[in-house]
Scaffold this motif. Structure first.
Motif, PDB file in Angstrom:
ATOM      1  N   HIS A  43      -7.640  -3.703  -2.191  1.00 38.23           N
ATOM      2  CA  HIS A  43      -6.617  -3.585  -3.232  1.00 38.23           C
ATOM      3  C   HIS A  43      -7.159  -4.093  -4.567  1.00 38.23           C
ATOM      4  O   HIS A  43      -6.964  -3.483  -5.599  1.00 38.23           O
ATOM      5  CB  HIS A  43      -5.357  -4.372  -2.847  1.00 38.23           C
ATOM      6  CG  HIS A  43      -4.460  -3.640  -1.911  1.00 38.23           C
ATOM      7  ND1 HIS A  43      -3.226  -3.159  -2.277  1.00 38.23           N
ATOM      8  CD2 HIS A  43      -4.619  -3.292  -0.620  1.00 38.23           C
ATOM      9  CE1 HIS A  43      -2.655  -2.551  -1.242  1.00 38.23           C
ATOM     10  NE2 HIS A  43      -3.485  -2.625  -0.222  1.00 38.23           N
ATOM     11  N   CYS A  97      -4.537   7.297   3.892  1.00 35.79           N
ATOM     12  CA  CYS A  97      -4.471   5.866   4.188  1.00 35.79           C
ATOM     13  C   CYS A  97      -5.824   5.388   4.694  1.00 35.79           C
ATOM     14  O   CYS A  97      -6.397   5.986   5.600  1.00 35.79           O
ATOM     15  CB  CYS A  97      -3.403   5.630   5.253  1.00 35.79           C
ATOM     16  SG  CYS A  97      -3.235   3.906   5.719  1.00 35.79           S
ATOM     17  N   ALA A 133       0.760   3.836  -2.926  1.00 34.55           N
ATOM     18  CA  ALA A 133      -0.565   4.433  -3.094  1.00 34.55           C
ATOM     19  C   ALA A 133      -0.871   5.398  -1.954  1.00 34.55           C
ATOM     20  O   ALA A 133      -1.467   6.454  -2.165  1.00 34.55           O
ATOM     21  CB  ALA A 133      -1.626   3.338  -3.170  1.00 34.55           C
ATOM     22  N   ILE A 134      -0.441   5.047  -0.743  1.00 37.45           N
ATOM     23  CA  ILE A 134      -0.707   5.936   0.395  1.00 37.45           C
ATOM     24  C   ILE A 134      -0.044   7.284   0.163  1.00 37.45           C
ATOM     25  O   ILE A 134      -0.640   8.335   0.333  1.00 37.45           O
ATOM     26  CB  ILE A 134      -0.199   5.327   1.723  1.00 37.45           C
ATOM     27  CG1 ILE A 134      -0.993   4.066   2.064  1.00 37.45           C
ATOM     28  CG2 ILE A 134      -0.317   6.330   2.866  1.00 37.45           C
ATOM     29  CD1 ILE A 134      -0.457   3.311   3.278  1.00 37.45           C
ATOM     30  N   SER A 135       1.222   7.250  -0.271  1.00 33.60           N
ATOM     31  CA  SER A 135       1.894   8.537  -0.421  1.00 33.60           C
ATOM     32  C   SER A 135       1.374   9.281  -1.649  1.00 33.60           C
ATOM     33  O   SER A 135       1.278  10.497  -1.653  1.00 33.60           O
ATOM     34  CB  SER A 135       3.410   8.371  -0.395  1.00 33.60           C
ATOM     35  OG  SER A 135       3.912   8.106  -1.655  1.00 33.60           O
ATOM     36  N   THR A 161       1.765   9.763   5.172  1.00 33.03           N
ATOM     37  CA  THR A 161       0.682  10.744   5.109  1.00 33.03           C
ATOM     38  C   THR A 161       0.141  11.043   6.496  1.00 33.03           C
ATOM     39  O   THR A 161       0.186  10.174   7.377  1.00 33.03           O
ATOM     40  CB  THR A 161      -0.489  10.230   4.238  1.00 33.03           C
ATOM     41  OG1 THR A 161      -1.500  11.241   4.167  1.00 33.03           O
ATOM     42  CG2 THR A 161      -1.104   8.971   4.822  1.00 33.03           C
ATOM     43  N   ALA A 190       0.804  -1.230   0.000  1.00 36.01           N
ATOM     44  CA  ALA A 190       0.000   0.000   0.000  1.00 36.01           C
ATOM     45  C   ALA A 190       0.833   1.275   0.000  1.00 36.01           C
ATOM     46  O   ALA A 190       0.329   2.353  -0.300  1.00 36.01           O
ATOM     47  CB  ALA A 190      -0.926   0.004   1.219  1.00 36.01           C
ATOM     48  N   ARG A 191       2.125   1.160   0.321  1.00 29.41           N
ATOM     49  CA  ARG A 191       2.870   2.384   0.643  1.00 29.41           C
ATOM     50  C   ARG A 191       2.920   3.401  -0.504  1.00 29.41           C
ATOM     51  O   ARG A 191       2.773   4.603  -0.270  1.00 29.41           O
ATOM     52  CB  ARG A 191       4.271   2.066   1.120  1.00 29.41           C
ATOM     53  CG  ARG A 191       5.019   1.106   0.209  1.00 29.41           C
ATOM     54  CD  ARG A 191       6.394   0.849   0.724  1.00 29.41           C
ATOM     55  NE  ARG A 191       7.346   1.401  -0.228  1.00 29.41           N
ATOM     56  CZ  ARG A 191       8.616   1.564   0.022  1.00 29.41           C
ATOM     57  NH1 ARG A 191       9.091   1.275   1.204  1.00 29.41           N
ATOM     58  NH2 ARG A 191       9.418   2.055  -0.896  1.00 29.41           N
ATOM     59  N   CYS A 211      -5.846   0.910  -3.334  1.00 32.44           N
ATOM     60  CA  CYS A 211      -4.605   0.268  -2.903  1.00 32.44           C
ATOM     61  C   CYS A 211      -3.986   0.918  -1.671  1.00 32.44           C
ATOM     62  O   CYS A 211      -3.021   0.397  -1.120  1.00 32.44           O
ATOM     63  CB  CYS A 211      -3.601   0.254  -4.042  1.00 32.44           C
ATOM     64  SG  CYS A 211      -4.195  -0.721  -5.424  1.00 32.44           S
ATOM     65  N   ASN A 212      -4.501   2.084  -1.266  1.00 35.39           N
ATOM     66  CA  ASN A 212      -3.929   2.738  -0.086  1.00 35.39           C
ATOM     67  C   ASN A 212      -4.611   2.258   1.191  1.00 35.39           C
ATOM     68  O   ASN A 212      -5.046   3.053   2.012  1.00 35.39           O
ATOM     69  CB  ASN A 212      -4.018   4.263  -0.216  1.00 35.39           C
ATOM     70  CG  ASN A 212      -5.380   4.751  -0.653  1.00 35.39           C
ATOM     71  OD1 ASN A 212      -6.112   4.036  -1.334  1.00 35.39           O
ATOM     72  ND2 ASN A 212      -5.738   5.961  -0.268  1.00 35.39           N
ATOM     73  N   GLU A 216      -1.778   9.095  -2.920  1.00 35.64           N
ATOM     74  CA  GLU A 216      -3.128   9.603  -2.630  1.00 35.64           C
ATOM     75  C   GLU A 216      -3.113  10.543  -1.425  1.00 35.64           C
ATOM     76  O   GLU A 216      -4.110  11.187  -1.125  1.00 35.64           O
ATOM     77  CB  GLU A 216      -4.085   8.448  -2.319  1.00 35.64           C
ATOM     78  CG  GLU A 216      -4.164   7.354  -3.362  1.00 35.64           C
ATOM     79  CD  GLU A 216      -4.920   7.783  -4.605  1.00 35.64           C
ATOM     80  OE1 GLU A 216      -5.829   8.631  -4.460  1.00 35.64           O
ATOM     81  OE2 GLU A 216      -4.581   7.311  -5.699  1.00 35.64           O
TER      82      GLU A 216
END
Ligand SMILES: [Zn+2]
Length: 680
Positions: A275, A262, A255-257, A302, A252-253, A280-281, A259
């Motif tokens: 996912h 989280c 996508a987290i950053s 985030t 996920a990392r 995916c975040n 978007e």
């Protein structure tokens, strides 16, 4: 282990504009280079690189760091990998540090655990496709839950056969010792020497580290007749600490950053399912309630967390409490509530990914608004219970570390509760002070416990409500506490001194080391000129006047400089902040350093005009900033006091307030006079 000297040589040789220039097309503008940010989509450049400070900062998505951090983020390298990359680029030979025997032993144990975990993951995943039982039971289960082969591979899912020692025997044949099998928790050894597979008869969810190494497993039972636990997790080991790990963080990392958000869900299957639906975040805290360490893991990418709840009432009430920790860590919390009886997985399966994404987008709600709404639902017209709701909400808001945000939440809650903001502010002040008292009592208790033997605990009577008002000795404690905030102080924070605070912090960050000549007088009355660093001047002024910052981040930054000045340590620099794991602190500090409107640019421009000198301009700047800050603080106090005086009915108290008011007005005049002298 790369030696400190080597790291220093790498850092010295590294030119950040060259490193980033390999991935981003940069153009020179003034002292900086700018380009389009590689971490988010943009057409007009807001990505700044400062060669002199060795840092980058994106004003679009907020990402920042130094060259090592850039390589880590962009290439997904670990810290040592990034260092090696730079060493190769600049032809620096890496000197490895020699490890002590103890370090070596630990390293060997860690290596062994990493090896066996990876070995086990591959074995379980392989059985899922290449073993008859694996296909018939494990794979069939995942398919039945709607998971595709792609997503099964992405998460490295697997199957452990329902036999006593299938895995253990296989591992032994491949040379793994019983010791490492036991430490990893994959095999359970009984006292009589017999052993068996911990995860037998379960489908396997490997737990990955941020950099993609297998740390442990979570296994879900398949047969329903057994009285086995639904999920079994690896025990903690030298490499696995479940309170420090999040399920799905590796996948996920990015996508987290990207978007800048989280999603937090409850179960492993929810993560995988989200996912697969293109969200995916998403991560889950596997097998534990959310911990501070887990939150900090998210915070690296985030500050925004959206918690997804199943729609049943009991679940919601329990979850409401769990969120408080997120607030304490300064996260921005939002909530999505699923319809009754649905969870992310079931919703995605029933309605498909497009509708899931649409649902998330349209049902996201600010946490304070959400909590207020949920609690008010059963209360509505009952004034007594409504005041309980108010307390409950304010308890949460009191945890928010940033004062400005607290104000926003109070405003929001006031409108939702249809109550006066002042009432909530008073309640907030009371709560904060009670929290401080509680904390101090706990600290005092801890101290006395460490010196005297513990007394047997007595359960408190459960039907007595806790005292709402502080007792007299509590009041003393409260007044002594440096963080004590009277209601009027909190009211004053309505108009925070943020602009003034930012100016001071900016000066510290950019010119803290710059020495300025200051007129001094020695014991015999002779005047002389001494060179004093800007940081010392500012710290001394702020400490002498006992002033604090409204903005928590600015306070944090100031405290770092104060500590350095007071202990005569080097001041924090760009590199220090670039290496900070506190994302919010890092981004704030670096943006104040790279900001295109920074003071440095101002006086660089003015250098062409005939201004006296950089030093005297800076000196004026420092003096003016300190005085403006003081003035703002005095104004806040005067305003707050006026409010208290209006409300006060007691004549004696009135007199005290008036005297205090007069003092402040005098002080204000003095500061204004000084300020006028500086500004003119
Ligand atoms: Zn960006």
């Amino acid at each position: 282990m790369i030696s400190k000297e080597t790291i220093q040589r790498i850092m010295d040789a590294t030119r950040i504009e060259e490193v980033i220039g390999e991935f981003v097309s940069l153009k020179k503008r003034g002292a900086n280079h700018i380009g389009c940010c590689p971490f988010h989509n943009e057409k007009t450049p807001s990505f700044y690189v400062s060669p002199s400070k060795g840092i980058y900062k994106c004003f679009g998505c907020g990402k920042s760091g130094n060259a090592v951090g850039f390589i880590m983020d962009h290439e997904h390298y670990t810290y040592p990998e990034a260092l090696r990359y730079l060493a190769q680029k600049y032809n620096i030979e890496i000197e490895e540090e020699r490890m002590t025997e103890e370090q070596k032993e630990r390293q060997t144990e860690r290596d062994g655990l990493f090896h066996v975990s990876e070995f086990a993951q591959k074995y379980f995943a392989d059985l899922l496709y290449n073993d008859e039982m694996g296909r018939a039971i494990g794979l069939a289960y995942f398919h039945q839950r709607g998971l595709s082969d792609d997503i099964i591979r992405t998460f490295g899912l697997g199957y452990c056969p329902d036999e006593w020692r299938n895995f253990t025997d296989h591992a032994r044949r491949n040379g793994y010792s019983d010791e490492v099998l036991e430490k990893s928790g994959l095999t359970i050894f009984k006292e009589d020497g017999k052993c068996y597979d911990r995860f037998r008869g379960r489908v396997m969810f490997p737990i990955f580290s941020i950099s993609g190494r297998v740390l442990g497993f979570s296994g879900r039972v398949l047969s329903s007749e057994k009285q086995a636990a639904k999920y079994v997790n690896s025990p903690d080991s030298e490499i696995y600490d479940k309170s420090h790990t999040l399920y799905g963080i590796y996948q996920a990392r990015n996508a987290i950053s990207k978007e800048d958000k989280c999603f937090l869900v409850e179960g492993n299957v929810d993560v995988v399912s989200m996912h697969q639906s293109g969200v995916c975040n998403t991560v889950a805290s596997c097998g534990t309630s959310l911990t501070t360490e887990q939150i900090r893991l998210i915070k690296r990418f985030t500050p925004n967390v959206t918690v997804l709840y199943d729609g049943d009432k009991a679940g919601i009430k329990a979850a409401l409490r769990a969120v408080n920790l997120l607030f304490e860590e300064g996260m921005h919390v939002r909530v999505v509530l699923f319809p009754d009886g649905e969870d992310p997985d079931s919703y995605a399966q029933k309605y498909g990914s497009t509708q899931l994404q649409e649902y998330l987008r349209t049902h996201e709600e600010n946490f304070v608004a959400f909590k207020t709404r949920v609690l008010l639902e059963d209360v509505e017209q009952d004034p007594i219970r409504k005041s309980e709701v108010l307390k409950e909400i304010v308890n949460t808001i009191a945890l928010v570390p940033d004062r400005i945000e607290q104000q926003d939440y109070i405003r929001l809650a006031a409108s939702k509760l249809r109550m006066n903001e002042q009432v909530l502010l008073q309640e907030l002040a009371k709560t904060i002070n009670l929290n401080i008292i509680k904390q101090r009592k706990e600290e005092a208790q801890k101290q006395s416990q460490s010196t005297t033997p513990p007394t047997p605990a007595v359960a408190p009577p459960s039907n007595v409500p806790p005292p709402l008002e502080p007792e007299p000795d509590d009041y003393e404690l409260m007044r002594q506490s440096s963080t004590y905030r009277a209601p009027e102080q909190i009211l004053a924070a309505e108009r925070p001194a943020e602009a003034q605070e930012e100016k001071l912090v900016r000066l510290l960050l950019n010119f803290g080391n710059k020495e300025l000549p200051e007129e001094m007088t020695d014991d015999e009355g002779n005047t002389f000129t001494a060179n004093i660093p800007v940081a010392n001047i500012i710290v001394e002024e702020v400490v002498a006047s006992d002033l604090t910052f409204d903005n928590k981040l600015y306070q944090q930054l100031f405290d770092l400089y104060r500590q350095a000045v007071e202990t005569e340590q080097p001041l924090p620099d760009a590199n220090f902040f670039a290496n900070s794991s506190d994302l919010m602190l890092r981004n704030k500090a670096l943006s104040l350093m790279v900001d295109s409107y920074s003071v440095s640019d101002l006086w660089l421009k003015e250098k062409h005009i005939a201004v006296p000198s950089i030093e005297s301009r800076l000196y004026k700047d420092v003096e003016e900033s300190v005085l403006s800050f003081k003035l703002k603080k005095i104004d806040q106090q005067i305003e707050a006091l006026s409010y208290v005086m209006r409300e006060c009915k007691n004549e004696d108290e009135q007199m005290i307030h008036m005297a205090k008011h007069q003092q402040l007005v005098e002080l204000r005049k003095a500061v204004c006079k000084l300020l006028r002298r500086v500004v003119v």
